[in-house]
Motif scaffolding. Structure first.
Motif, PDB file in Angstrom:
ATOM      1  N   SER A 129      -6.133   2.334   6.769  1.00 40.24           N
ATOM      2  CA  SER A 129      -6.685   1.008   6.894  1.00 40.24           C
ATOM      3  C   SER A 129      -7.721   0.961   8.022  1.00 40.24           C
ATOM      4  O   SER A 129      -8.735   0.274   7.929  1.00 40.24           O
ATOM      5  CB  SER A 129      -5.533   0.024   7.111  1.00 40.24           C
ATOM      6  N   TRP A 130      -7.495   1.735   9.068  1.00 37.19           N
ATOM      7  CA  TRP A 130      -8.386   1.723  10.229  1.00 37.19           C
ATOM      8  C   TRP A 130      -9.757   2.302   9.893  1.00 37.19           C
ATOM      9  O   TRP A 130     -10.780   1.806  10.342  1.00 37.19           O
ATOM     10  CB  TRP A 130      -7.746   2.522  11.371  1.00 37.19           C
ATOM     11  N   VAL A 131      -9.803   3.390   9.103  1.00 34.34           N
ATOM     12  CA  VAL A 131     -11.094   4.011   8.809  1.00 34.34           C
ATOM     13  C   VAL A 131     -11.931   3.165   7.851  1.00 34.34           C
ATOM     14  O   VAL A 131     -13.149   3.334   7.799  1.00 34.34           O
ATOM     15  CB  VAL A 131     -10.972   5.458   8.241  1.00 34.34           C
ATOM     16  N   GLY A 132     -11.284   2.244   7.133  1.00 32.41           N
ATOM     17  CA  GLY A 132     -12.053   1.338   6.283  1.00 32.41           C
ATOM     18  C   GLY A 132     -12.465   1.976   4.968  1.00 32.41           C
ATOM     19  O   GLY A 132     -11.651   2.629   4.334  1.00 32.41           O
ATOM     20  N   GLU A 135      -5.233  11.656  17.076  1.00 32.78           N
ATOM     21  CA  GLU A 135      -3.928  11.330  17.638  1.00 32.78           C
ATOM     22  C   GLU A 135      -2.797  12.121  16.989  1.00 32.78           C
ATOM     23  O   GLU A 135      -2.887  12.537  15.837  1.00 32.78           O
ATOM     24  CB  GLU A 135      -3.656   9.840  17.511  1.00 32.78           C
ATOM     25  N   HIS A 136      -1.748  12.315  17.744  1.00 37.95           N
ATOM     26  CA  HIS A 136      -0.622  13.101  17.256  1.00 37.95           C
ATOM     27  C   HIS A 136       0.427  12.243  16.578  1.00 37.95           C
ATOM     28  O   HIS A 136       1.071  12.669  15.641  1.00 37.95           O
ATOM     29  CB  HIS A 136       0.014  13.882  18.398  1.00 37.95           C
ATOM     30  N   ASN A 137       0.630  11.039  17.105  1.00 32.75           N
ATOM     31  CA  ASN A 137       1.561  10.118  16.454  1.00 32.75           C
ATOM     32  C   ASN A 137       0.837   9.502  15.283  1.00 32.75           C
ATOM     33  O   ASN A 137       0.173   8.493  15.410  1.00 32.75           O
ATOM     34  CB  ASN A 137       1.969   9.010  17.416  1.00 32.75           C
ATOM     35  N   ARG A 138       0.954  10.122  14.142  1.00 29.14           N
ATOM     36  CA  ARG A 138       0.121   9.671  13.045  1.00 29.14           C
ATOM     37  C   ARG A 138       0.881   8.726  12.135  1.00 29.14           C
ATOM     38  O   ARG A 138       1.926   9.043  11.622  1.00 29.14           O
ATOM     39  CB  ARG A 138      -0.401  10.863  12.254  1.00 29.14           C
ATOM     40  N   PHE A 139       0.306   7.545  11.972  1.00 30.50           N
ATOM     41  CA  PHE A 139       0.844   6.576  11.036  1.00 30.50           C
ATOM     42  C   PHE A 139      -0.224   6.444   9.960  1.00 30.50           C
ATOM     43  O   PHE A 139      -1.178   5.699  10.095  1.00 30.50           O
ATOM     44  CB  PHE A 139       1.105   5.256  11.751  1.00 30.50           C
ATOM     45  N   THR A 140      -0.056   7.231   8.890  1.00 29.49           N
ATOM     46  CA  THR A 140      -1.151   7.400   7.945  1.00 29.49           C
ATOM     47  C   THR A 140      -1.609   6.089   7.313  1.00 29.49           C
ATOM     48  O   THR A 140      -2.794   5.881   7.123  1.00 29.49           O
ATOM     49  CB  THR A 140      -0.741   8.410   6.856  1.00 29.49           C
ATOM     50  N   LYS A 141      -0.649   5.196   7.027  1.00 30.26           N
ATOM     51  CA  LYS A 141      -1.066   3.937   6.395  1.00 30.26           C
ATOM     52  C   LYS A 141      -1.988   3.161   7.317  1.00 30.26           C
ATOM     53  O   LYS A 141      -2.933   2.519   6.875  1.00 30.26           O
ATOM     54  CB  LYS A 141       0.151   3.098   6.033  1.00 30.26           C
ATOM     55  N   GLY A 142      -1.703   3.199   8.610  1.00 30.52           N
ATOM     56  CA  GLY A 142      -2.572   2.536   9.584  1.00 30.52           C
ATOM     57  C   GLY A 142      -3.929   3.222   9.648  1.00 30.52           C
ATOM     58  O   GLY A 142      -4.960   2.565   9.737  1.00 30.52           O
ATOM     59  N   ILE A 143      -3.922   4.545   9.581  1.00 27.93           N
ATOM     60  CA  ILE A 143      -5.183   5.297   9.659  1.00 27.93           C
ATOM     61  C   ILE A 143      -6.046   5.008   8.433  1.00 27.93           C
ATOM     62  O   ILE A 143      -7.241   4.762   8.546  1.00 27.93           O
ATOM     63  CB  ILE A 143      -4.900   6.805   9.795  1.00 27.93           C
ATOM     64  N   ALA A 170     -13.304  11.376   7.885  1.00 21.64           N
ATOM     65  CA  ALA A 170     -13.085  10.291   8.849  1.00 21.64           C
ATOM     66  C   ALA A 170     -11.641  10.303   9.333  1.00 21.64           C
ATOM     67  O   ALA A 170     -11.362  10.143  10.526  1.00 21.64           O
ATOM     68  CB  ALA A 170     -13.416   8.949   8.204  1.00 21.64           C
ATOM     69  N   MET A 171     -10.712  10.532   8.397  1.00 21.57           N
ATOM     70  CA  MET A 171      -9.296  10.555   8.790  1.00 21.57           C
ATOM     71  C   MET A 171      -8.997  11.718   9.715  1.00 21.57           C
ATOM     72  O   MET A 171      -8.210  11.611  10.648  1.00 21.57           O
ATOM     73  CB  MET A 171      -8.404  10.631   7.561  1.00 21.57           C
ATOM     74  N   LEU A 172      -9.655  12.852   9.440  1.00 20.72           N
ATOM     75  CA  LEU A 172      -9.408  14.031  10.269  1.00 20.72           C
ATOM     76  C   LEU A 172     -10.047  13.892  11.647  1.00 20.72           C
ATOM     77  O   LEU A 172      -9.657  14.567  12.596  1.00 20.72           O
ATOM     78  CB  LEU A 172      -9.941  15.287   9.574  1.00 20.72           C
ATOM     79  N   SER A 173     -11.041  12.997  11.748  1.00 25.82           N
ATOM     80  CA  SER A 173     -11.691  12.828  13.052  1.00 25.82           C
ATOM     81  C   SER A 173     -10.774  12.074  14.018  1.00 25.82           C
ATOM     82  O   SER A 173     -11.052  12.007  15.211  1.00 25.82           O
ATOM     83  CB  SER A 173     -13.015  12.075  12.889  1.00 25.82           C
ATOM     84  N   MET A 174      -9.705  11.508  13.502  1.00 27.97           N
ATOM     85  CA  MET A 174      -8.758  10.822  14.391  1.00 27.97           C
ATOM     86  C   MET A 174      -7.765  11.857  14.900  1.00 27.97           C
ATOM     87  O   MET A 174      -7.013  12.446  14.139  1.00 27.97           O
ATOM     88  CB  MET A 174      -8.062   9.694  13.651  1.00 27.97           C
ATOM     89  N   ALA A 234       0.831  -1.213   0.000  1.00 28.98           N
ATOM     90  CA  ALA A 234       0.000   0.000   0.000  1.00 28.98           C
ATOM     91  C   ALA A 234       0.859   1.254   0.000  1.00 28.98           C
ATOM     92  O   ALA A 234       1.849   1.335   0.712  1.00 28.98           O
ATOM     93  CB  ALA A 234      -0.927   0.007   1.201  1.00 28.98           C
ATOM     94  N   GLN A 235       0.473   2.207  -0.820  1.00 21.90           N
ATOM     95  CA  GLN A 235       1.232   3.459  -0.883  1.00 21.90           C
ATOM     96  C   GLN A 235       0.371   4.620  -0.421  1.00 21.90           C
ATOM     97  O   GLN A 235      -0.844   4.499  -0.310  1.00 21.90           O
ATOM     98  CB  GLN A 235       1.688   3.698  -2.326  1.00 21.90           C
ATOM     99  N   ASP A 236       1.036   5.731  -0.177  1.00 21.11           N
ATOM    100  CA  ASP A 236       0.281   6.926   0.214  1.00 21.11           C
ATOM    101  C   ASP A 236      -0.423   7.544  -0.996  1.00 21.11           C
ATOM    102  O   ASP A 236      -1.288   8.390  -0.839  1.00 21.11           O
ATOM    103  CB  ASP A 236       1.228   7.974   0.824  1.00 21.11           C
ATOM    104  N   PHE A 237      -0.023   7.110  -2.177  1.00 19.38           N
ATOM    105  CA  PHE A 237      -0.611   7.643  -3.417  1.00 19.38           C
ATOM    106  C   PHE A 237      -2.055   7.177  -3.542  1.00 19.38           C
ATOM    107  O   PHE A 237      -2.302   5.995  -3.728  1.00 19.38           O
ATOM    108  CB  PHE A 237       0.231   7.147  -4.595  1.00 19.38           C
TER     109      PHE A 237
END
Ligand code: UDP
Ligand code: MG
Length: 310
Positions: free
Chosen positions: A184-187, A174-182, A168-172, A155-158
């Protein structure tokens, strides 16, 4: 007209930015029914990146920019773009042209067909060192075993997302942001596009072993608490082994009258227990550091200047 905004994180990319603009603009212009714009995020570059971005913004009103007060990392750069964007469709694209912009029209088509996210997935690792490939493969293996979110190895950031995914992503928070995890987490319904990593058009990679290691540790720790449980198992196992050891010692020493020195037992026990305590402390420390970061509530990035009206 629907609006489409491409976020481009830039850290010392002065060698490649004009090339990027020249190559991506015609593709954006060819899109039918989309009002496009760019958000270039200058992530504390120490070269002419900001100057070039400003020059582009001067001749093209579709070029927006955000400039950080220092280097905050790609994660922060992507987040700032997502926060500042008001577009219906928001994309993320590396500045170095390793992400083929030709995919953008196909990605938009997938979104029109009902997908919420159109994301690129690496089909090979051309242009990457063997060591980096090996380390990143191992990282995803470990991360996926240990965490509940499944992060696709390639998976890429592209990617391009619909507004609801961005929200949905902005509703998270947290400060330690691991975007690839986010991601995948938001679905959401995601269509994957196999994508060959191109060679960097110019300039050098901005990653080094230290940055990658921090990225990997952040990635695992922000998505799982199983390391917290690990010392419990280890401690239990070691305590149990110690007990058996002690019983065997008692039997041999007193039952069979072997004259064993108790010092060996004490030494071994010390080493084992000491090791476990160190390990536990280390792990707790990792989490504490993160809790501390979150509690401080510091901003993820600081904007020095921008031409985007909020
Ligand atoms: N980048 C950034 N901040 C950083 C490191 C990288 O904004 O601290 C940007 C960089 O300018 C590029 C993208 O993130 O547009 C990917 O970086 P790079 O090409 O160096 O990574 P690689 O492709 O080698 O993984
Ligand atoms: Mg790159």
């Amino acid at each position: 007209m629907k609006t489409l905004e491409m976020i481009v994180p830039c850290f010392n990319e002065s060698d490649v930015l004009e090339l990027f603009y020249k190559e991506v603009t015609p593709i954006m212009q060819s899109l039918d029914g989309y009002d496009y714009s760019f958000i270039f995020v200058n992530d504390g570059s120490r070269d002419n990146t900001l100057k070039i971005i400003k020059a582009l913004a001067k001749k093209d009103k579709r070029v927006k920019y955000i400039s950080f007060s220092r280097n905050f990392g790609k994660e922060a750069a992507m987040l700032s773009g997502l926060r500042y964007s008001r577009a219906d469709f928001v994309g993320i694209l590396d500045a170095d042209l390793q992400h083929s912009p030709e995919l953008i029209p196909e990605m938009l088509k997938a979104l029109e067909e009902g997908y919420d996210v159109a994301a690129a997935k690496r089909s090979d690792r051309k242009g990457e060192s063997g060591l980096k490939s090996f380390l990143s493969d191992s990282f995803y293996k470990v991360a996926n075993k240990m965490t509940e979110v499944e992060i696709d190895n390639g998976a890429q950031d592209f990617r391009i997302m619909k507004r609801k995914v961005v929200d949905a992503m902005l509703s998270m928070t947290e400060h330690n942001r691991f975007t690839k995890g986010i991601f995948s987490w938001v679905g959401f319904k995601t269509k994957w596009f196999p994508h060959e990593n191109r060679e960097r058009a110019a300039g050098n990679t901005k990653w080094n072993i230290k940055k990658l290691l921090k990225y990997a540790i952040d990635g695992i720790l922000s998505y799982c608490d199983s390391p917290l449980r690990l010392p419990i198992y280890l401690g239990g196992l070691s305590a149990f082994a110690g007990l058996i050891y002690f019983i065997v010692f008692l039997i041999l020493h007193y039952g069979c009258a072997w004259a064993l020195s108790g010092l060996h037992v004490v030494l071994a026990a010390l080493l084992v227990i000491g090791g476990i305590i160190m390990l536990c402390l280390g792990i707790i420390g990792e989490y504490l550091a993160r809790i501390y970061e979150e509690v401080k509530g510091r901003p993820v990035f600081i904007v020095d200047e921008t031409n985007i009206e909020q």
